[in-house]
Scaffold this motif. Structure first.
Motif, mmCIF file in Angstrom:
data_model
loop_
_atom_site.group_PDB
_atom_site.id
_atom_site.type_symbol
_atom_site.label_atom_id
_atom_site.label_comp_id
_atom_site.label_asym_id
_atom_site.label_seq_id
_atom_site.Cartn_x
_atom_site.Cartn_y
_atom_site.Cartn_z
ATOM 1 N N GLU A 1 18.762 -3.546 33.241
ATOM 2 C CA GLU A 1 17.583 -3.358 34.093
ATOM 3 C C GLU A 1 17.994 -2.952 35.513
ATOM 4 N N ASN A 2 19.039 -3.582 36.033
ATOM 5 C CA ASN A 2 19.490 -3.273 37.397
ATOM 6 C C ASN A 2 19.935 -1.819 37.530
ATOM 7 N N ILE A 3 20.613 -1.310 36.506
ATOM 8 C CA ILE A 3 21.073 0.087 36.533
ATOM 9 C C ILE A 3 19.873 1.034 36.626
ATOM 10 N N LEU A 4 18.846 0.777 35.817
ATOM 11 C CA LEU A 4 17.654 1.632 35.825
ATOM 12 C C LEU A 4 16.918 1.536 37.165
ATOM 13 N N THR A 5 16.840 0.319 37.713
ATOM 14 C CA THR A 5 16.165 0.120 39.000
ATOM 15 C C THR A 5 16.917 0.834 40.121
ATOM 16 N N THR A 6 18.247 0.757 40.093
ATOM 17 C CA THR A 6 19.074 1.409 41.119
ATOM 18 C C THR A 6 18.830 2.909 41.127
ATOM 19 N N TYR A 7 18.747 3.507 39.930
ATOM 20 C CA TYR A 7 18.510 4.948 39.885
ATOM 21 C C TYR A 7 17.119 5.287 40.431
ATOM 22 N N GLU A 8 16.102 4.479 40.056
ATOM 23 C CA GLU A 8 14.734 4.737 40.527
ATOM 24 C C GLU A 8 14.678 4.715 42.058
ATOM 25 N N LYS A 9 15.417 3.774 42.670
ATOM 26 C CA LYS A 9 15.425 3.674 44.143
ATOM 27 C C LYS A 9 16.139 4.859 44.786
ATOM 28 N N SER A 10 17.076 5.448 44.055
ATOM 29 C CA SER A 10 17.844 6.569 44.626
ATOM 30 C C SER A 10 17.112 7.905 44.507
ATOM 31 N N MET A 11 16.002 7.932 43.790
ATOM 32 C CA MET A 11 15.264 9.189 43.590
ATOM 33 C C MET A 11 14.590 9.616 44.894
ATOM 34 N N THR A 12 14.809 10.849 45.284
ATOM 35 C CA THR A 12 14.210 11.358 46.530
ATOM 36 C C THR A 12 12.888 12.071 46.275
ATOM 37 N N ASN A 13 12.771 12.731 45.129
ATOM 38 C CA ASN A 13 11.534 13.443 44.786
ATOM 39 C C ASN A 13 10.715 12.641 43.789
ATOM 40 N N VAL A 14 9.413 12.634 43.980
ATOM 41 C CA VAL A 14 8.521 11.942 43.049
ATOM 42 C C VAL A 14 8.430 12.768 41.765
ATOM 43 N N PRO A 15 8.745 12.187 40.587
ATOM 44 C CA PRO A 15 8.696 12.957 39.331
ATOM 45 C C PRO A 15 7.270 13.392 38.994
ATOM 46 N N LEU A 16 7.165 14.510 38.328
ATOM 47 C CA LEU A 16 5.857 14.991 37.877
ATOM 48 C C LEU A 16 5.293 14.060 36.808
ATOM 49 N N LYS A 17 3.973 14.024 36.701
ATOM 50 C CA LYS A 17 3.340 13.175 35.678
ATOM 51 C C LYS A 17 3.665 13.662 34.264
ATOM 52 N N THR A 18 4.048 14.933 34.180
ATOM 53 C CA THR A 18 4.372 15.508 32.858
ATOM 54 C C THR A 18 5.857 15.394 32.525
ATOM 55 N N ASP A 19 6.624 14.677 33.350
ATOM 56 C CA ASP A 19 8.070 14.531 33.129
ATOM 57 C C ASP A 19 8.315 13.553 31.973
ATOM 58 N N GLN A 20 8.632 14.114 30.816
ATOM 59 C CA GLN A 20 8.822 13.299 29.608
ATOM 60 C C GLN A 20 9.987 12.315 29.763
ATOM 61 N N GLU A 21 11.094 12.770 30.340
ATOM 62 C CA GLU A 21 12.276 11.919 30.484
ATOM 63 C C GLU A 21 11.978 10.707 31.373
ATOM 64 N N HIS A 22 11.279 10.942 32.474
ATOM 65 C CA HIS A 22 10.934 9.840 33.391
ATOM 66 C C HIS A 22 9.984 8.855 32.712
ATOM 67 N N SER A 23 9.010 9.399 31.987
ATOM 68 C CA SER A 23 8.046 8.554 31.275
ATOM 69 C C SER A 23 8.747 7.639 30.271
ATOM 70 N N GLU A 24 9.666 8.220 29.491
ATOM 71 C CA GLU A 24 10.401 7.434 28.495
ATOM 72 C C GLU A 24 11.309 6.402 29.150
ATOM 73 N N ALA A 25 11.918 6.766 30.288
ATOM 74 C CA ALA A 25 12.809 5.836 30.982
ATOM 75 C C ALA A 25 12.038 4.614 31.486
ATOM 76 N N LEU A 26 10.816 4.829 31.973
ATOM 77 C CA LEU A 26 9.991 3.709 32.452
ATOM 78 C C LEU A 26 9.610 2.776 31.303
ATOM 79 N N LEU A 27 9.220 3.358 30.178
ATOM 80 C CA LEU A 27 8.858 2.533 29.017
ATOM 81 C C LEU A 27 10.074 1.795 28.467
ATOM 82 N N TYR A 28 11.235 2.468 28.524
ATOM 83 C CA TYR A 28 12.460 1.816 28.072
ATOM 84 C C TYR A 28 12.787 0.613 28.960
ATOM 85 N N LYS A 29 12.642 0.795 30.268
ATOM 86 C CA LYS A 29 12.880 -0.317 31.194
ATOM 87 C C LYS A 29 11.922 -1.463 30.896
#
Length: 734
Positions: free
Chosen positions: A165-193
């Motif tokens: 969980e910490n690894i996923l949270t660390t990456y989310e905090k390092s993101m500079t651009n807000v992902p698009l709502k249609t970003d499949q990879e981001h959507s799956e990563a959130l559900l995985y977390k």
């Protein structure tokens, strides 16, 4: 001293690598030969040549050349990497990992070697090593999201959920651009977390994360199901009920949604009226929903059951739904419900007698009722085969071309024990609809049950690809059609053809090996595509893949066949045929005759394949890529398998998987005892006997094996250790 290449030769070496990656093996080999002509001791080129030769099927020469390349240039990471690839392709994973690690020491920055090592580590479930490899890959390329996700997966599989969980949270905090709502990879990563948070047992935080971070996730169904489940676990019953109702509005056929709603409403399972009200609400709201009308039959009793069953059965018979009996047969474990369903079907038939054609369709109304009653009396909990035959004959008289009616007639013959008539009847049903793959497969299955292997293969050939080299059997094997291979093996076993029977069972064993090896394709693919939850589910499913009934059945058949072979070998060594009678040369003559026949069949198949290949258009454009050489089967009829001198040793590759993955199946434990007692592995035999006794102490074979082990203990020789004797004798003294 390793040789160095000129600029031109270095460019040529890069083309060798490119040709290999593009599977243009002949061109790659030609380019490698050009380099080696001037630099015969260039280790990297020799290694690449070995890799290409291995892809062409020249395994032994490839290994010899790769070893020679290593002796010439021990400090080349390419030589060690290639050496590891060769071992990996031949499933010697331990040696492959050693080679990869040595290559990494020489070239620590190589992402390709690091990736190959990581993939191999997760394949063999070395999760600690996988964590280290993924951590190194993340440090090398921290800007790639898939490296962060892969490390989180590694931590989860290792059991370190907090770290994941910490690894996923660390990456989310390092993101500079807000992902698009249609970003499949981001959507799956959130559900995985979210699944990781829930797996840690923190349901409240999982719900909060779901409602805040996952509200825009693309997999809406998963979000809705997870939310309903979390609310139920947190005892927020009113909100949970609303969540389950939203799911039912989306899919009123899902039984688990009804179950979730009933739990959320805290309805007592004995309160039939309240339970029925829920289902009636959705039956009225969604008139075409079958589940809302069928599921209440599971808990209703008495007159309420009769009324609901009458409504459901009448509606289904009026419409001529073929699956109505399959929908209701689970109720037959209750004698009262079984009797009620029978009475309702007979009442329906009586009321509709004389109106045989329902709107010109004889499969509805009376025809459907006759069909239902035929299935009722054919079912093992309500079997009366004479009545079943009577009803199905009436149905066929009403509609002689109805496939379902003829299939039921074939099943009745099967239950009567007449496999020949059953096969004939099912084949007649097949001929009524030659475009239906299901009935075609059924006909082939019944032919196999009647030991008509050749005819069954011909039947299956109607739906296989005509251009497949090797004919229908090769296509069925390529398509991993396990039901056919199992039935075919059992038929050959009944016919006494040990070789072909073992060949089929071994083929199924190999198919499961292929499934395990197929994971290699997904370790990288799933991360690239962001399908993380599905990937983790696949890894866990693969860990228990050999629990599958298909594998257990084939493996048990193989073990029994090997046991039978062992008994025959022992009898032959003692000069008897297994019944105490002296043997003569008849068995040897029969074996020789069978071997000769098998050779002729193999030669015929090869001739047919050659003729088919010759008929193909010679002017057809050839593919640019060299085809991978298809490994030729050097034992198509299983003669080598049947000629084994150690049948019990060969049985172990099946038995080990049975005992490891299906320990709760008593048939597997009984087979384990039979093998171990004959191998004089008394403690292992005792372990199987103890497991079988725990499962069913009254099983007749368990009692026989108990007596068999007791007899063996009484006659133990001095070769058995004192401790083993003490353990075994303690079993019987207790």
């Amino acid at each position: 001293m390793p040789q160095t290449l000129s600029t031109r030769e270095a460019n040529l070496f890069r083309t060798v690598i490119r040709h290999y990656e593009e599977k243009q093996y002949k061109r790659g080999l030609k380019a490698a030969e050009q380099i080696l002509k001037k630099n015969p001791k260039h280790g990297d080129t020799m290694s690449m040549k070995a890799l290409i030769m291995n892809s062409q099927g020249k395994t032994e020469e490839a290994f010899a050349l790769a070893k020679e390349a290593l002796t010439i240039d021990m400090k080349s990471h390419i030589c060690w990497h290639v050496y590891g690839i060769l071992y990996r392709q031949h499933k010697n994973f331990d040696e492959a990992i050693k080679a990869y690690k040595f290559a990494l020491k020489l070239e620590p920055e190589s992402q390709q070697i690091q990736r190959d090592l990581a993939v191999l580590q997760v394949q063999i479930r070395d999760y600690q090593g996988y964590v280290q490899s993924r951590f190194a890959m993340l440090k090398a390329k921290p800007h790639l999201r898939q490296n962060w996700t892969a490390l989180a997966i590694a931590y989860q599989l290792e059991g370190s959920l907090e770290q994941a969980e910490n690894i996923l949270t660390t990456y989310e905090k390092s993101m500079t651009n807000v992902p698009l709502k249609t970003d499949q990879e981001h959507s799956e990563a959130l559900l995985y977390k979210n699944t990781i948070i829930a797996e840690r047992g923190d349901i409240q935080r999982a719900l909060e994360h779901l409602e805040s971070d996952c509200k825009n996730c693309l997999d809406r169904l998963a979000v809705m199901e997870m939310r309903a489940r979390y609310l139920g676990q947190l005892n927020r019953k009113e909100e949970a009920a609303k969540a389950w109702r939203a799911l039912l509005d989306r899919n009123p056929e899902h039984p688990e949604y009804y179950k979730g709603l009933i739990e959320a409403l805290e309805i007592d399972e004995k309160d039939e009226a309240a339970l029925k009200a829920i289902y009636d609400e959705y039956a009225a709201k969604y008139p075409r929903s079958d589940a809302a009308k069928r599921l209440p039959l599971n808990f209703l009793t008495g007159d309420s059951f009769k009324a609901a069953a009458k409504s459901y059965l009448t509606n289904m018979l009026d419409r001529g739904v073929p699956s109505v009996f399959a929908n209701l047969k689970h109720l037959y474990s209750d004698e009262a419900k079984k009797a009620a369903v029978l009475a309702l079907a007979e009442e329906y038939l009586k009321e509709h007698k004389g109106s045989e054609q329902a709107n010109g369709d004889s499969s509805k109304g009376v025809g459907a009722a006759l069909y239902f009653l035929a299935q009722h009396y054919n079912y093992h909990l309500s079997r009366d085969l004479a009545k079943a035959m009577e009803y199905v004959e009436q149905a066929i008289e009403l509609d002689p071309k109805n496939v379902d009616f003829h299939m039921t007639k074939a099943r009745i013959f099967k239950h009567q024990g007449d496999t020949a008539k059953a096969s004939e009847a099912m084949d007649h049903a097949r001929r009524l609809d030659t475009k239906d793959r299901y009935i075609n497969s059924k006909a082939a299955k019944y032919q196999l049950r009647n030991n008509e292997n050749e005819k069954a293969l011909e039947t299956m050939g109607l739906f296989t690809r005509a251009e497949t080299v090797g004919g229908p059997l090769a296509d069925l094997t390529d398509m991993q059609c396990m039901w056919f291979l199992t039935e075919d093996g059992e038929a050959w076993q009944r016919r006494g053809n040990t070789g072909l029977a073992l060949k089929r069972f071994t083929t199924i064993h190999n198919i499961f090996d292929i499934w395990q090896e197929d994971q290699f394709d997904f370790h990288s693919f799933s991360l690239r595509k962001g399908q993380i939850r599905a990937y983790v589910d696949m890894i866990r499913w693969e860990d228990s893949i050999r629990e599958h009934p298909f594998y257990f059945r084939a493996a048990l058949d193989a073990v029994k066949l090997y046991l039978d072979m062992f008994e025959k070998q022992q009898a032959a060594a003692n000069g008897t045929n297994g019944t105490g009678e002296a043997t003569n040369g008849d068995d040897a003559a029969e074996k020789k005759k069978a071997a000769k026949k098998a050779r002729k069949e193999a030669q015929k198949a090869e001739r047919e394949a050659a003729e088919k290949a010759a008929k193909q258009d010679p002017n057809k454009a050839t593919a640019k890529k060299d085809e991978e050489p298809k490994k030729k089967d050097d034992d198509p009829n299983g003669l080598k398998l049947a000629a084994t001198t150690d049948p019990l040793g060969d049985a172990m590759k099946f038995l080990d998987n049975i005992l490891q993955f299906s320990p709760k199946n008593i048939e597997g434990q009984i087979a384990g005892f039979d093998v171990y007692i004959r191998r004089k592995k008394y403690l292992l035999a005792l372990r199987c006997l103890n497991a079988a006794q725990a499962l069913n102490p009254e099983h007749p074979r368990v009692k026989e094996q108990y007596a068999e082990l007791q007899k063996a203990v009484e006659s133990l020789d001095d070769a058995v250790s004192v401790k083993v004797k003490e353990v075994l004798k303690a079993k019987f003294s207790s």
